[in-house]
Design a protein around this motif. Structure first.
Motif, PDB file in Angstrom:
ATOM      1  N   GLY A  99       0.807  -1.216   0.000  1.00 44.30           N
ATOM      2  CA  GLY A  99       0.000   0.000   0.000  1.00 44.30           C
ATOM      3  C   GLY A  99       0.840   1.266   0.000  1.00 44.30           C
ATOM      4  N   THR A 100       2.055   1.194   0.559  1.00 40.76           N
ATOM      5  CA  THR A 100       2.867   2.411   0.647  1.00 40.76           C
ATOM      6  C   THR A 100       3.217   2.951  -0.734  1.00 40.76           C
ATOM      7  OG1 THR A 100       4.909   1.140   0.738  1.00 40.76           O
ATOM      8  CG2 THR A 100       3.911   1.743   2.842  1.00 40.76           C
ATOM      9  N   PHE A 101       3.179   2.084  -1.745  1.00 39.18           N
ATOM     10  CA  PHE A 101       3.518   2.570  -3.085  1.00 39.18           C
ATOM     11  C   PHE A 101       2.449   3.512  -3.627  1.00 39.18           C
ATOM     12  CE2 PHE A 101       6.383  -1.043  -2.959  1.00 39.18           C
ATOM     13  CZ  PHE A 101       7.520  -0.498  -3.516  1.00 39.18           C
ATOM     14  N   ALA A 102       1.262   3.431  -3.046  1.00 41.81           N
ATOM     15  CA  ALA A 102       0.185   4.306  -3.515  1.00 41.81           C
ATOM     16  C   ALA A 102       0.229   5.666  -2.829  1.00 41.81           C
ATOM     17  CB  ALA A 102      -1.164   3.643  -3.259  1.00 41.81           C
ATOM     18  N   LEU A 103       1.140   5.844  -1.875  1.00 41.90           N
ATOM     19  CA  LEU A 103       1.137   7.068  -1.074  1.00 41.90           C
ATOM     20  C   LEU A 103       2.327   7.949  -1.409  1.00 41.90           C
ATOM     21  CD1 LEU A 103       0.301   5.506   2.417  1.00 41.90           C
ATOM     22  CD2 LEU A 103      -1.276   6.415   0.714  1.00 41.90           C
ATOM     23  N   ASP A 104       2.128   9.282  -1.279  1.00 44.32           N
ATOM     24  CA  ASP A 104       3.264  10.186  -1.457  1.00 44.32           C
ATOM     25  C   ASP A 104       4.052  10.250  -0.153  1.00 44.32           C
ATOM     26  OD1 ASP A 104       2.010  11.886   0.292  1.00 44.32           O
ATOM     27  OD2 ASP A 104       1.161  13.158  -1.259  1.00 44.32           O
ATOM     28  N   PRO A 105       5.223  10.902  -0.169  1.00 48.04           N
ATOM     29  CA  PRO A 105       6.083  10.840   1.022  1.00 48.04           C
ATOM     30  C   PRO A 105       5.404  11.310   2.304  1.00 48.04           C
ATOM     31  CG  PRO A 105       7.305  11.714  -0.834  1.00 48.04           C
ATOM     32  CD  PRO A 105       5.893  11.551  -1.303  1.00 48.04           C
ATOM     33  N   PHE A 106       4.665  12.416   2.217  1.00 47.74           N
ATOM     34  CA  PHE A 106       4.071  12.919   3.458  1.00 47.74           C
ATOM     35  C   PHE A 106       3.036  11.937   3.996  1.00 47.74           C
ATOM     36  CE2 PHE A 106       0.949  15.713   5.689  1.00 47.74           C
ATOM     37  CZ  PHE A 106       1.764  15.983   6.776  1.00 47.74           C
ATOM     38  N   ARG A 107       2.245  11.338   3.081  1.00 47.80           N
ATOM     39  CA  ARG A 107       1.250  10.354   3.505  1.00 47.80           C
ATOM     40  C   ARG A 107       1.946   9.119   4.087  1.00 47.80           C
ATOM     41  NH1 ARG A 107      -2.318  14.240   2.758  1.00 47.80           N
ATOM     42  NH2 ARG A 107      -1.441  14.508   0.696  1.00 47.80           N
ATOM     43  N   ASN A 108       3.098   8.772   3.525  1.00 46.65           N
ATOM     44  CA  ASN A 108       3.839   7.644   4.084  1.00 46.65           C
ATOM     45  C   ASN A 108       4.343   7.960   5.487  1.00 46.65           C
ATOM     46  OD1 ASN A 108       3.887   5.285   2.516  1.00 46.65           O
ATOM     47  ND2 ASN A 108       5.133   6.324   0.968  1.00 46.65           N
ATOM     48  N   TYR A 109       4.756   9.220   5.681  1.00 48.66           N
ATOM     49  CA  TYR A 109       5.179   9.632   7.014  1.00 48.66           C
ATOM     50  C   TYR A 109       4.001   9.518   7.984  1.00 48.66           C
ATOM     51  CZ  TYR A 109       6.373  12.843  10.775  1.00 48.66           C
ATOM     52  OH  TYR A 109       6.588  13.393  12.005  1.00 48.66           O
ATOM     53  N   GLN A 110       2.829   9.971   7.526  1.00 50.52           N
ATOM     54  CA  GLN A 110       1.648   9.855   8.387  1.00 50.52           C
ATOM     55  C   GLN A 110       1.308   8.395   8.665  1.00 50.52           C
ATOM     56  OE1 GLN A 110      -1.257  12.336   6.255  1.00 50.52           O
ATOM     57  NE2 GLN A 110      -1.101  13.809   7.933  1.00 50.52           N
ATOM     58  N   LEU A 111       1.537   7.534   7.651  1.00 50.28           N
ATOM     59  CA  LEU A 111       1.288   6.115   7.845  1.00 50.28           C
ATOM     60  C   LEU A 111       2.209   5.563   8.936  1.00 50.28           C
ATOM     61  CD1 LEU A 111      -0.216   3.585   6.922  1.00 50.28           C
ATOM     62  CD2 LEU A 111       1.600   3.198   5.262  1.00 50.28           C
ATOM     63  N   ALA A 112       3.481   6.000   8.932  1.00 54.14           N
ATOM     64  CA  ALA A 112       4.412   5.556   9.970  1.00 54.14           C
ATOM     65  C   ALA A 112       3.930   6.007  11.341  1.00 54.14           C
ATOM     66  CB  ALA A 112       5.811   6.103   9.681  1.00 54.14           C
ATOM     67  N   LEU A 113       3.445   7.258  11.419  1.00 57.51           N
ATOM     68  CA  LEU A 113       2.909   7.740  12.699  1.00 57.51           C
ATOM     69  C   LEU A 113       1.714   6.897  13.125  1.00 57.51           C
ATOM     70  CD1 LEU A 113       2.899  11.643  12.418  1.00 57.51           C
ATOM     71  CD2 LEU A 113       4.700  10.127  13.197  1.00 57.51           C
ATOM     72  N   ALA A 114       0.842   6.599  12.166  1.00 53.66           N
ATOM     73  CA  ALA A 114      -0.341   5.807  12.485  1.00 53.66           C
ATOM     74  C   ALA A 114       0.069   4.413  12.950  1.00 53.66           C
ATOM     75  CB  ALA A 114      -1.259   5.723  11.275  1.00 53.66           C
ATOM     76  N   ALA A 115       1.105   3.852  12.335  1.00 48.89           N
ATOM     77  CA  ALA A 115       1.575   2.528  12.749  1.00 48.89           C
ATOM     78  C   ALA A 115       2.087   2.574  14.183  1.00 48.89           C
ATOM     79  CB  ALA A 115       2.672   2.040  11.796  1.00 48.89           C
ATOM     80  N   ALA A 116       2.806   3.658  14.522  1.00 46.51           N
ATOM     81  CA  ALA A 116       3.299   3.804  15.891  1.00 46.51           C
ATOM     82  C   ALA A 116       2.136   3.881  16.867  1.00 46.51           C
ATOM     83  CB  ALA A 116       4.162   5.060  15.997  1.00 46.51           C
ATOM     84  N   CYS A 117       1.148   4.698  16.522  1.00 46.40           N
ATOM     85  CA  CYS A 117      -0.049   4.818  17.352  1.00 46.40           C
ATOM     86  C   CYS A 117      -0.729   3.464  17.475  1.00 46.40           C
ATOM     87  CB  CYS A 117      -1.039   5.775  16.704  1.00 46.40           C
ATOM     88  SG  CYS A 117      -0.911   7.425  17.291  1.00 46.40           S
ATOM     89  N   PHE A 118      -0.812   2.764  16.367  1.00 47.86           N
ATOM     90  CA  PHE A 118      -1.512   1.481  16.341  1.00 47.86           C
ATOM     91  C   PHE A 118      -0.905   0.517  17.358  1.00 47.86           C
ATOM     92  CE2 PHE A 118      -1.819  -2.764  14.019  1.00 47.86           C
ATOM     93  CZ  PHE A 118      -3.036  -3.080  14.606  1.00 47.86           C
ATOM     94  N   ALA A 119       0.427   0.435  17.385  1.00 48.41           N
ATOM     95  CA  ALA A 119       1.068  -0.468  18.331  1.00 48.41           C
ATOM     96  C   ALA A 119       0.667  -0.107  19.761  1.00 48.41           C
ATOM     97  CB  ALA A 119       2.583  -0.411  18.158  1.00 48.41           C
ATOM     98  N   ALA A 120       0.718   1.189  20.084  1.00 49.94           N
ATOM     99  CA  ALA A 120       0.397   1.610  21.442  1.00 49.94           C
ATOM    100  C   ALA A 120      -1.081   1.419  21.754  1.00 49.94           C
ATOM    101  CB  ALA A 120       0.794   3.073  21.647  1.00 49.94           C
ATOM    102  N   VAL A 121      -1.931   1.782  20.790  1.00 48.08           N
ATOM    103  CA  VAL A 121      -3.370   1.694  21.036  1.00 48.08           C
ATOM    104  C   VAL A 121      -3.802   0.228  21.144  1.00 48.08           C
ATOM    105  CG1 VAL A 121      -5.640   2.202  20.078  1.00 48.08           C
ATOM    106  CG2 VAL A 121      -3.839   3.892  19.961  1.00 48.08           C
ATOM    107  N   ALA A 122      -3.172  -0.642  20.369  1.00 46.69           N
ATOM    108  CA  ALA A 122      -3.501  -2.068  20.482  1.00 46.69           C
ATOM    109  C   ALA A 122      -3.225  -2.547  21.897  1.00 46.69           C
ATOM    110  CB  ALA A 122      -2.693  -2.871  19.455  1.00 46.69           C
ATOM    111  N   GLY A 123      -2.070  -2.140  22.435  1.00 44.65           N
ATOM    112  CA  GLY A 123      -1.757  -2.519  23.808  1.00 44.65           C
ATOM    113  C   GLY A 123      -2.775  -1.940  24.783  1.00 44.65           C
ATOM    114  N   LEU A 124      -3.112  -0.682  24.576  1.00 41.28           N
ATOM    115  CA  LEU A 124      -4.028   0.003  25.495  1.00 41.28           C
ATOM    116  C   LEU A 124      -5.422  -0.615  25.429  1.00 41.28           C
ATOM    117  CD1 LEU A 124      -4.446   2.385  27.427  1.00 41.28           C
ATOM    118  CD2 LEU A 124      -5.032   3.788  25.463  1.00 41.28           C
ATOM    119  N   THR A 125      -5.877  -0.917  24.229  1.00 43.05           N
ATOM    120  CA  THR A 125      -7.240  -1.398  24.070  1.00 43.05           C
ATOM    121  C   THR A 125      -7.407  -2.782  24.703  1.00 43.05           C
ATOM    122  OG1 THR A 125      -9.048  -1.296  22.491  1.00 43.05           O
ATOM    123  CG2 THR A 125      -7.151  -2.562  21.815  1.00 43.05           C
ATOM    124  N   VAL A 126      -6.355  -3.601  24.614  1.00 37.48           N
ATOM    125  CA  VAL A 126      -6.421  -4.917  25.273  1.00 37.48           C
ATOM    126  C   VAL A 126      -6.456  -4.728  26.784  1.00 37.48           C
ATOM    127  CG1 VAL A 126      -5.084  -6.986  25.747  1.00 37.48           C
ATOM    128  CG2 VAL A 126      -5.401  -6.221  23.397  1.00 37.48           C
TER     129      VAL A 126
END
Lengths: 337, 421, 292
Positions: free
Chosen positions: A17-44
């Motif tokens: 999917g990253t190939f469909a995104l421009d650099p800034f969107r990819n940066y946001q995707l990395a941020l979202a991935a970081a959030c995802f790891a933390a939120v997954a832990g929190l939600t459990v």
């Protein structure tokens, strides 16, 4: 085994999917991935054991600092530095999680929330008092695109790949844990501590264990942020960010890991999107709406979701997939205890 | 629950992908200069427009934007209009990172100009270096910005905090050789820098008392009490405006009236008067000593021009030290852009600044040179007298560990404040 | 020694405000079994109301009364409109809704009034009395101490000596039984919220004139410290809030004066951890059986 295959598939899909995104969107995707790891832990943690932590940002920061110092200390090829950093992130956040968990095992809901809140407030002071680099924070090493790929992808996309892989490594064990016997024990403790004690399940041990299991992915999320931004500063992990993690968990539906993914993308992208819209408003009004409007909508969303629609986004998807048997459609939600 | 996970995550990804639309991530092989067209130059900045720091600094970028509008209305620089994109970061380093990445990758700015704050700008320093984006005139007095060997495209704007602290201490010693000198500093690099500067002049044992405060706790009672008990006579403050006002106000409540020597970042008279009240301010701030390097003398030609620009292009916003600061930064960028030639590139822009030919609009010429990315190494002493803050003529140059008095050499206004043509 | 006395007196006034705010948290916890994370945002909204009235009329006292009334009204509205709709006896939804409310209120205030600090003038001088060469409490500090003490005493009388207080306590501790005995439980809970928010607004009104000025985040730190105080004292215990409030106020003042301002939040965190390790329900924890 099935879970692992599925995780692998999703990870590959995300990387594609990253190939469909421009650099800034990819940066946001990395941020979202970081959030995802933390939120997954929190939600459990919240959804399965009913322990509300307002301090997951601090666990992320702990992971970030661990990553930054360990990865900078390793003088070798980059994969080695990366692995050392990730290991340190897991260990540091895990230890902090253990401490918090030990406290959590003894404390009832509001007391735990109070302790974790005080922890968030104390983070900048700790960064100034301990050798953590003060407000400027600690620099994390920069991982450039490997030469073989340099012609193909930009650095933001490369970091998005790293982020996706680390998030997958962080979250997959959580999925396994959640659906296994550990998850069963957590639910048992949540439902009735006395009954679980009678069935030889030690609530204290379960709560502590759940805190550690929730802290490690959060720490790895912090490591992802350190990779993407090459910096760990206390200002980035304040109360607002901590509350945003709670928002993501609630929007996604407490206890649901898929929901955590949705929630993380929303809290990463929506504020940016809303601010873009606010910038269209006339000067003075736009300046006032900037930053605040997103917060207002998130707050309203939290209230609406909790009072009227406690399942969050995960429940919505369940409804859309009406064919699913009902008993699966009710994971632990905010209304259960 | 288990079997639906792929669906959910895939949906999330699809949502993310949809936001990206049809964009591609492969590295740029475009030859043209980012942010420069035949008739525009696009630059960006990150500023705290919201959040706790907004009250003190949100007016700077508005002033800079007003100056650029003035320049554009008069033909621009070398025929190009300057487009100034201001992104809010709320003084949060993680927000700064997003804002600056957006400016660089989406807006494709030519340069980042006057990014504000030490913790915030530190967070993007390495990124800008990797992307070779000129990182001009950082709005902070940290020494970090002057490391030409490491960050070859980063240039400071403020006189650094150590310089300010040293100059304030030197003036205190020159005025009252036997006074007990104390320091109150913010608990970050700002306070640390001021303390270091004072100690280079006095020696670390000669400072009577050192107190720090944290911006999260709006209460200086304990600190002021300690300094009063220590018998301080001259208080050097490394404080932001709000806490300068609070220190002066708290001390006055204790019937304590020491001498105040305040760093330029916390000594803007109009702003302080706003906190203390217009009736009390002239009395409480009488004799307050500070340092500065920008042309803010109330009867100077630069202020006259800036007031005109402020009235016409900034909706007549209150005229403060921030206005002079913001417009001076704008002037300096315009000067650099003019010097970068008819077809400016990022390299020619940096070379123009390093050439040492830029003079700026300060009370002394700029000190930029090859191997020196500090803007101001000399600062002038200002004193408040009957509600008017102005230079007294004493100017210090701060070198490695030494402070020497020099003659001020103000840069005159030329060509109605539009460089180049 | 001078310095010690000075720091003690400075800490006492701050501690009184802390204790009052912590007490407001205790009241709402006792009546509704909810920790109101939105207490700071609601209090600051009430202070904005007070500020507007003071600016319009020129009278501090009109503003003060408006602030208290606005706080009480806001408390009642939040209870009737939001908290009542949540499932009983589950702490999580209440906390999450309160967090949402914080975001809505603070963002709303920032949009409506902008981020500027608006200086508020205290009604009495902040110039301390000098006793034996040491500056001790100012008239405004005395006013703060007096107001806090009066409100705490009034609340203690209300809860312990009046029949309304008895009904309030009954509604909180045994809602079913109380209902059977003719207590209008929902009304009592609304009243508890109103009382609690009025007390919190008073604490905020006392605090803001000593700070840089009114802004949407002016009370945040007070809330965090007051929450720590309530937890240290025991969420069920008004006496605990009083003792721990004064204690934490003195601790913060002494640590700031003798060590550094940066160390103050760490000291509070350390004290809280220590107390919770020894007594997980706080210093003045009631007997276990009372768990909601």
């Amino acid at each position: 085994m099935k879970t692992l295959l599925r995780a692998l598939l999703i990870t590959l899909l995300a990387i594609g999917g990253t190939f469909a995104l421009d650099p800034f969107r990819n940066y946001q995707l990395a941020l979202a991935a970081a959030c995802f790891a933390a939120v997954a832990g929190l939600t459990v943690l919240v959804g399965l054991t009913g322990q509300l932590s307002l301090g997951h940002a601090v666990l992320m920061a702990a992971g970030g600092y661990g990553f930054a110092f360990a990865a900078s200390a390793v003088d070798g090829p980059w994969p080695l530095a990366l692995l050392a950093g990730l290991a340190a992130a897991a260990v540091v956040s895990g230890l902090l999680g253990l401490l918090l968990g030990a406290a959590a095992a003894r404390l009832r809901g509001p007391y735990l929330a109070g302790l974790t809140l005080a922890l968030v407030i104390a983070l900048p002071a700790a960064a100034n008092t301990l050798p953590l680099g003060g407000d400027q924070g600690a620099p994390a090493p920069f991982f450039p695109v490997p030469e073989a790929l340099a012609a193909l992808i930009a650095v933001e996309q490369w970091h998005a790949w790293l982020a996706i892989v680390v998030a997958a490594i962080a979250v997959t064990p959580l999925v396994v844990l959640r659906s296994g016997s550990a998850g069963l024990r957590m639910r048992a403790v949540l439902d009735d501590e006395t009954a679980s004690r009678l069935s030889a399940v030690d609530p204290g041990a379960v709560k502590t264990g759940a805190f550690v299991a929730s802290a490690v992915p959060a720490g790895l999320g912090g490591a992802v942020l350190a990779i993407a931004t090459q910096q760990v500063t206390p200002g980035g992990y304040g109360l607002a960010f901590s509350l945003l993690l709670v928002v993501a968990a609630v929007i996604g539906g407490l206890g649901s890991i898929g929901g955590a993914a949705i929630g993380s993308v929303l809290v990463t992208v929506l504020p940016w999107l809303i601010d873009e819209l606010a910038a269209l408003a006339p000067d003075d009004l736009g300046r006032r709406l900037d930053g605040n409007l997103a917060l207002l909508l998130f707050g309203a969303g939290l209230i609406a979701l909790t009072t009227a629609w406690p399942g969050g986004a995960a429940r919505l998807l369940d409804r859309l997939r009406a064919a699913r048997p009902l008993r699966f459609a009710t994971p632990s939600t905010t209304t259960e205890r | 629950m288990r079997t639906q996970k792929p669906f959910k995550s895939a949906a999330a990804l699809a949502a993310a992908a949809a936001l990206g639309l049809a964009a591609c991530s492969t590295p740029d092989s475009d030859e043209s200069v980012p942010g420069v067209t035949d008739d525009t130059v696009t630059i960006g900045t990150h500023q705290p427009l919201t959040g706790p720091a907004a009250a003190g600094y949100a007016t700077i970028s508005a002033a800079t934007a007003a100056y650029f509008e003035y320049v554009n209305a008069n033909g621009g620089i070398n025929g190009r209009e300057i487009e100034y994109l201001v992104k809010d970061d709320g003084y949060d380093p993680s927000a700064t990172q997003s804002a600056v990445r957006e400016l660089v990758t989406e807006e494709k700015v030519f340069a980042i100009v006057n990014g504000l704050g030490t913790p915030t700008h530190s967070a993007v320093l390495d990124y800008l270096d990797q992307q070779s984006v000129p990182d001009l005139f950082v709005s902070s007095g940290s020494l970090t910005w002057n490391q030409p060997d490491v960050y070859e495209n980063t240039f400071a704007f403020n006189a650094d905090y150590v310089t300010e602290g040293a100059a304030l201490a030197q003036y205190a010693v020159d005025q009252q050789p036997d006074a007990k000198i104390c320091v109150l500093g913010q608990d970050d690099d700002y306070g640390d820098g001021i303390i270091e500067g004072v100690e280079t002049v006095l020696g670390s044992n000669a400072v009577t008392d050192v107190q720090v405060y944290s911006t999260s706790a709006e209460d200086l009672t304990a600190q002021m009490g300690a300094m009063m008990a220590a018998g301080c006579e001259v208080n050097v403050l490394g404080t932001i405006n709000g806490f300068t006002a609070m220190a002066v106000g708290t001390a006055a409540q204790m019937e304590w009236f020491p001498k105040w020597y305040v760093s330029s970042s916390g000594a803007d008279y109009p702003t302080l008067a706003g906190y203390l009240g217009a009736d009390l301010a002239p009395q409480l701030l009488q004799g307050m000593v500070s340092v500065n390097y920008l042309p803010f003398s109330p009867d100077g030609e630069w202020v006259a021009l800036f007031e005109e620009i402020n009235a016409e292009y900034n909706d007549g916003a209150p005229f403060t030290g921030n206005t002079v600061f913001g417009m001076s930064v704008g002037y300096l960028f315009a000067e650099a852009l003019a010097a970068a030639g008819d077809d400016p590139t990022r390299e020619s822009l940096v070379a123009a600044i390093e050439s040492g030919d830029l003079v700026g609009n300060g009370i002394v010429p700029l000190s930029f040179a090859e191997g020196d990315h500090a803007a101001y190494r000399s600062v002038g002493i200002t004193v408040v007298n009957e509600g008017v803050q102005d230079y007294v003529g004493t100017t210090y140059e701060v070198g490695a560990g030494s402070v020497s008095a020099v003659e001020p050499n103000p840069v005159p206004l030329a060509n109605e404040g539009i460089p180049g043509s | 020694m001078d310095r010690f006395v000075f720091l003690l007196s400075a800490g006492l006034a701050r501690g009184a405000v802390l204790a009052l705010f912590a007490l407001s948290l205790v009241i709402v916890w006792r009546t509704a079994r909810v920790v109101n994370f939105a207490q700071a945002a609601m209090a600051v909204a009430a202070v904005y109301a007070a500020f507007a009235v003071t600016a319009a009329t020129g009278s501090y006292w009109a503003g003060l009364l408006t602030g208290l009334a606005a706080g009480a009204l806001l408390g009642a509205i939040v209870e009737r409109g939001l908290m009542r709709r949540l499932p009983a006896h589950a702490p999580l939804p209440g906390i999450i809704v309160a967090i949402g409310l914080v975001m809505v209120l603070q963002a709303g205030l920032a949009i409506a009034f902008g981020p500027e600090h608006r200086p508020m003038q205290p009604p009495f001088s902040q110039r301390p009395f000098i006793i034996g060469g040491i500056p001790v409490l100012s008239p405004y500090d005395l006013f703060t101490l007096g107001a806090a003490a009066a409100v705490m005493a009034a609340l203690a009388l209300l809860f312990n000596r009046s029949s309304l207080g008895l009904r309030l306590r009954a509604a909180a501790f045994a809602p079913e039984t109380a209902r059977l005995l003719g207590v209008r439980v929902p009304r009592m809970i609304t009243l508890g919220w109103a009382l609690s928010c009025a007390a919190a607004s008073l604490a905020a009104l006392l605090l803001v004139p000593t700070e840089l000025g009114l802004n949407p985040h002016a009370v945040d730190l007070l809330f965090v410290n007051a929450f720590a105080v309530a937890v240290i004292g025991g969420l069920d215990s008004p006496a605990g809030a009083l003792v721990a409030g004064i204690g934490v106020g003195l601790l913060v003042s002494l640590v700031t004066g003798y060590a550094s301002a940066s160390a103050a939040p760490l000291a509070v965190l350390a004290l809280m951890t220590l107390v919770l390790l020894v007594r997980p329900g706080g210093l003045f924890a009631p007997k276990e059986a009372r768990t909601a």
